[in-house]
Design an enzyme around this catalytic site. Structure first.
Site, PDB file in Angstrom:
ATOM      1  N   CYS A  35     119.233  37.729  44.249  1.00  0.00           N
ATOM      2  CA  CYS A  35     118.108  38.646  44.351  1.00  0.00           C
ATOM      3  C   CYS A  35     118.251  39.485  45.622  1.00  0.00           C
ATOM      4  O   CYS A  35     118.319  38.952  46.715  1.00  0.00           O
ATOM      5  CB  CYS A  35     116.802  37.870  44.377  1.00  0.00           C
ATOM      6  SG  CYS A  35     115.403  38.975  44.562  1.00  0.00           S
ATOM      7  N   CYS A  42     111.894  39.134  51.702  1.00  0.00           N
ATOM      8  CA  CYS A  42     110.931  38.513  50.797  1.00  0.00           C
ATOM      9  C   CYS A  42     111.099  36.998  50.912  1.00  0.00           C
ATOM     10  O   CYS A  42     112.199  36.485  50.783  1.00  0.00           O
ATOM     11  CB  CYS A  42     111.190  38.946  49.355  1.00  0.00           C
ATOM     12  SG  CYS A  42     110.202  38.031  48.175  1.00  0.00           S
ATOM     13  N   CYS A  45     110.801  33.106  47.186  1.00  0.00           N
ATOM     14  CA  CYS A  45     111.570  32.106  46.429  1.00  0.00           C
ATOM     15  C   CYS A  45     112.477  31.291  47.345  1.00  0.00           C
ATOM     16  O   CYS A  45     113.703  31.466  47.319  1.00  0.00           O
ATOM     17  CB  CYS A  45     112.421  32.799  45.374  1.00  0.00           C
ATOM     18  SG  CYS A  45     111.496  33.700  44.154  1.00  0.00           S
ATOM     19  N   GLN A 243      95.568  30.144  36.296  1.00  0.00           N
ATOM     20  CA  GLN A 243      96.906  29.663  36.640  1.00  0.00           C
ATOM     21  C   GLN A 243      97.922  30.783  36.406  1.00  0.00           C
ATOM     22  O   GLN A 243      97.800  31.542  35.441  1.00  0.00           O
ATOM     23  CB  GLN A 243      97.269  28.456  35.771  1.00  0.00           C
ATOM     24  CG  GLN A 243      96.345  27.264  35.960  1.00  0.00           C
ATOM     25  CD  GLN A 243      96.689  26.443  37.187  1.00  0.00           C
ATOM     26  OE1 GLN A 243      97.627  26.739  37.920  1.00  0.00           O
ATOM     27  NE2 GLN A 243      95.918  25.391  37.423  1.00  0.00           N
ATOM     28  N   CYS A 368      98.118  19.827  42.812  1.00  0.00           N
ATOM     29  CA  CYS A 368      99.113  20.848  43.172  1.00  0.00           C
ATOM     30  C   CYS A 368      99.711  20.521  44.537  1.00  0.00           C
ATOM     31  O   CYS A 368     100.417  21.335  45.118  1.00  0.00           O
ATOM     32  CB  CYS A 368      98.487  22.236  43.162  1.00  0.00           C
ATOM     33  SG  CYS A 368      97.055  22.374  44.217  1.00  0.00           S
TER      34      CYS A 368
HETATM   35  N1  SAH Z   1      91.063  22.958  36.946  1.00  0.00           N
HETATM   36  C1  SAH Z   1      91.097  24.375  37.211  1.00  0.00           C
HETATM   37  C2  SAH Z   1      90.955  24.738  38.688  1.00  0.00           C
HETATM   38  C3  SAH Z   1      91.761  23.954  39.658  1.00  0.00           C
HETATM   39  S1  SAH Z   1      91.822  24.653  41.267  1.00  0.00           S
HETATM   40  C4  SAH Z   1      92.327  25.002  36.618  1.00  0.00           C
HETATM   41  O1  SAH Z   1      93.278  24.329  36.262  1.00  0.00           O
HETATM   42  O2  SAH Z   1      92.358  26.220  36.473  1.00  0.00           O
HETATM   43  C5  SAH Z   1      90.647  23.676  42.147  1.00  0.00           C
HETATM   44  C6  SAH Z   1      89.215  24.119  41.944  1.00  0.00           C
HETATM   45  O3  SAH Z   1      88.368  23.263  42.713  1.00  0.00           O
HETATM   46  C7  SAH Z   1      88.902  25.542  42.409  1.00  0.00           C
HETATM   47  O4  SAH Z   1      88.310  26.232  41.330  1.00  0.00           O
HETATM   48  C8  SAH Z   1      87.885  25.348  43.551  1.00  0.00           C
HETATM   49  O5  SAH Z   1      86.910  26.360  43.591  1.00  0.00           O
HETATM   50  C9  SAH Z   1      87.262  24.020  43.195  1.00  0.00           C
HETATM   51  N2  SAH Z   1      86.655  23.241  44.285  1.00  0.00           N
HETATM   52  C10 SAH Z   1      87.049  23.173  45.580  1.00  0.00           C
HETATM   53  N3  SAH Z   1      86.289  22.290  46.256  1.00  0.00           N
HETATM   54  C11 SAH Z   1      85.395  21.780  45.374  1.00  0.00           C
HETATM   55  C12 SAH Z   1      84.357  20.814  45.464  1.00  0.00           C
HETATM   56  N4  SAH Z   1      84.093  20.194  46.613  1.00  0.00           N
HETATM   57  N5  SAH Z   1      83.645  20.526  44.371  1.00  0.00           N
HETATM   58  C13 SAH Z   1      83.907  21.147  43.182  1.00  0.00           C
HETATM   59  N6  SAH Z   1      84.890  22.069  43.037  1.00  0.00           N
HETATM   60  C14 SAH Z   1      85.626  22.386  44.114  1.00  0.00           C
END
Ligand code: SAH
Length: 412
Positions: A35, A42, A45, A243, A368
């Site tokens: 790349c 950048c 990656c 996502q 994650c």
């Molecule tokens: N399950 C979803 C989002 C995961 S990301 C998916 O797969 O798309 C993690 C999420 O947790 C985010 O949306 C964030 O806003 C939320 N979050 C962070 N702290 C939190 C808390 N204390 N209570 C509830 N939700 C929370």
């Protein structure tokens, strides 16, 4: 029960990634280290110089080292074609040589724009969409915003793609509200890239790294696109959390939902639910689902997504997941399955204690960040939980990030 049966409404065959054992990702190997953007600064990656198979091996080794003591770590699920997977691109404007408008990413740790025409991670149509907006902006002589001098108009273009429909949403972020010739500009964008079904202008006058501001104007189209994930329709607006690797998201959710072994009767909690993706994907296979999410607009989207899909056995609450589960435990409420998908910082002792008190048959912990997941699994292991299985899913090829699904049960 097979996963495709479990997820019923749409066959998932062909979507599943391969495990490390199932062979080299030859296509990846041939492109690794080639790349041109890497040399220009950048940092997107960091693993690009390694063949994809080697990347997966390293991620697998990391997971075994961090999580192996809690239970068996299955071979990580990689992508068959680990390129052009990103459904979202943000490209920032600047002057290039000869006062030519360019756009791209900031070089690592700086505010210097590295022009990007093509990226190995973006869906190709997103690069075309960015090019169309950039070309139209050149023709309309829009000036890039200069943060230091506070001159110019256009800051970024953000584009999102729906894998299921092929539609693209584009957002031009400007530093001030007036976009001269906005209508003609919008028509030109549409002409240059018909895949852009909706174009919006977002106004962000604030300094700093946040891309989007609060004000938004739709230049054409509905202002959002829709994507289908595990048979459920989701609305993607400029600021929605979604996502970024749709192929592997389906692998991730399918893995999580099949691991929950739902039979259609269970009472399910989707904690940290975002816009409700996991809970709504699981709803057809459960008795009822309740989701909890701290972010107000994400929680509202989850409610809308349930309605749009006519899913009647799922409800959503806006609030702190720990306080919510603690309340359920205090009221003696029962849950059969808890999905938790916390942010990178992981869960909290309050949440995990409440989980122990509610004591569902299964907890499916999607993470994650395996470092914070390890900390939380340590906490749960001390309270009698063990991991039935741990599965890595490579959501972000060529980067160091790893997503995991740990299925937890408790010794009675
Ligand atoms: N399950 C979803 C989002 C995961 S990301 C998916 O797969 O798309 C993690 C999420 O947790 C985010 O949306 C964030 O806003 C939320 N979050 C962070 N702290 C939190 C808390 N204390 N209570 C509830 N939700 C929370």
């Amino acid at each position: 029960m097979s996963i495709s049966i479990l997820l019923g409404r749409r066959p998932l065959s062909g979507l599943f990634g391969r495990s490390v054992d199932m062979g080299a990702q030859m296509e990846g190997i041939s492109r690794a280290g080639r790349c041109p953007l890497e040399k220009r600064g950048c940092g997107g990656c960091p693993m690009l110089s390694l063949p994809y198979e080697e990347q997966l091996k390293r991620k697998q080794a990391k997971l075994e080292e961090l999580l192996g003591k809690f239970g068996p770590v299955a071979p990580i699920l990689g992508m068959e074609h680990p390129w052009h997977y990103r459904n979202k691109v943000i490209s920032s404007f600047a002057w290039g040589p000869g006062k030519n408008l360019v756009s791209g990413i900031y070089a690592q740790g700086t505010h210097r724009v590295v022009p990007v025409e093509q990226c190995l991670l973006h869906r190709e149509v997103l690069d075309q969409a960015v090019a169309a907006v950039r070309q139209a902006a050149r023709e309309f002589r829009y000036q890039p915003f200069d943060e230091n001098r506070r001159t110019g108009l256009i800051r970024h273009v953000l584009c999102r793609h729906s894998l299921s429909t092929g539609e693209v949403l584009a957002v031009l972020v400007t530093a001030s509200p007036v976009l001269p010739g906005a209508r003609a500009f919008a028509a030109r964008v549409k002409e240059l890239c018909p895949a852009i079904v909706t174009l919006a202008q977002n106004v962000n006058p604030r300094p700093g790294s946040a891309v989007l501001g609060d004000r938004e104007k739709i230049l054409y189209g509905r202002g959002y696109i829709e994507d289908v994930l595990c048979g459920v329709k989701f609305r993607i607006a400029p600021s929605s959390f979604y996502q970024i690797n749709p192929v592997q998201t389906e692998v991730l959710y399918s893995t999580a939902i099949s691991a929950a072994r739902l039979t259609g009767k269970e009472r399910v909690l989707d904690a940290y639910c975002g816009v409700g993706t996991i809970g709504l994907s699981a709803a057809a296979h459960a008795g009822s689902v309740v989701g909890v999410e701290l972010n107000r607009s994400a929680a509202a989207c989850a409610v809308d997504n349930a309605k749009a899909n006519n899913i009647r056995n799922a409800r959503f609450r806006c609030g702190d997941a720990a306080a919510f589960l603690d309340g359920m435990a205090a009221r003696g409420e029962q849950l059969d399955v808890v999905f938790l998908d916390p942010p990178r910082a992981g869960s909290t002792p309050v949440f995990l204690d409440a989980l122990c008190r509610v004591s569902p048959a299964r907890a499916v912990y999607i993470s994650c960040n395996p470092e914070t997941q390890r900390r939380d699994l340590e906490y749960l292991a001390a309270r009698g939980w063990r991991a039935e299985s741990i599965q890595g899913v490579d959501m972000f090829p060529h980067t160091e990030h790893i997503e995991t699904v740990a299925v937890l049960t408790r010794r009675r």
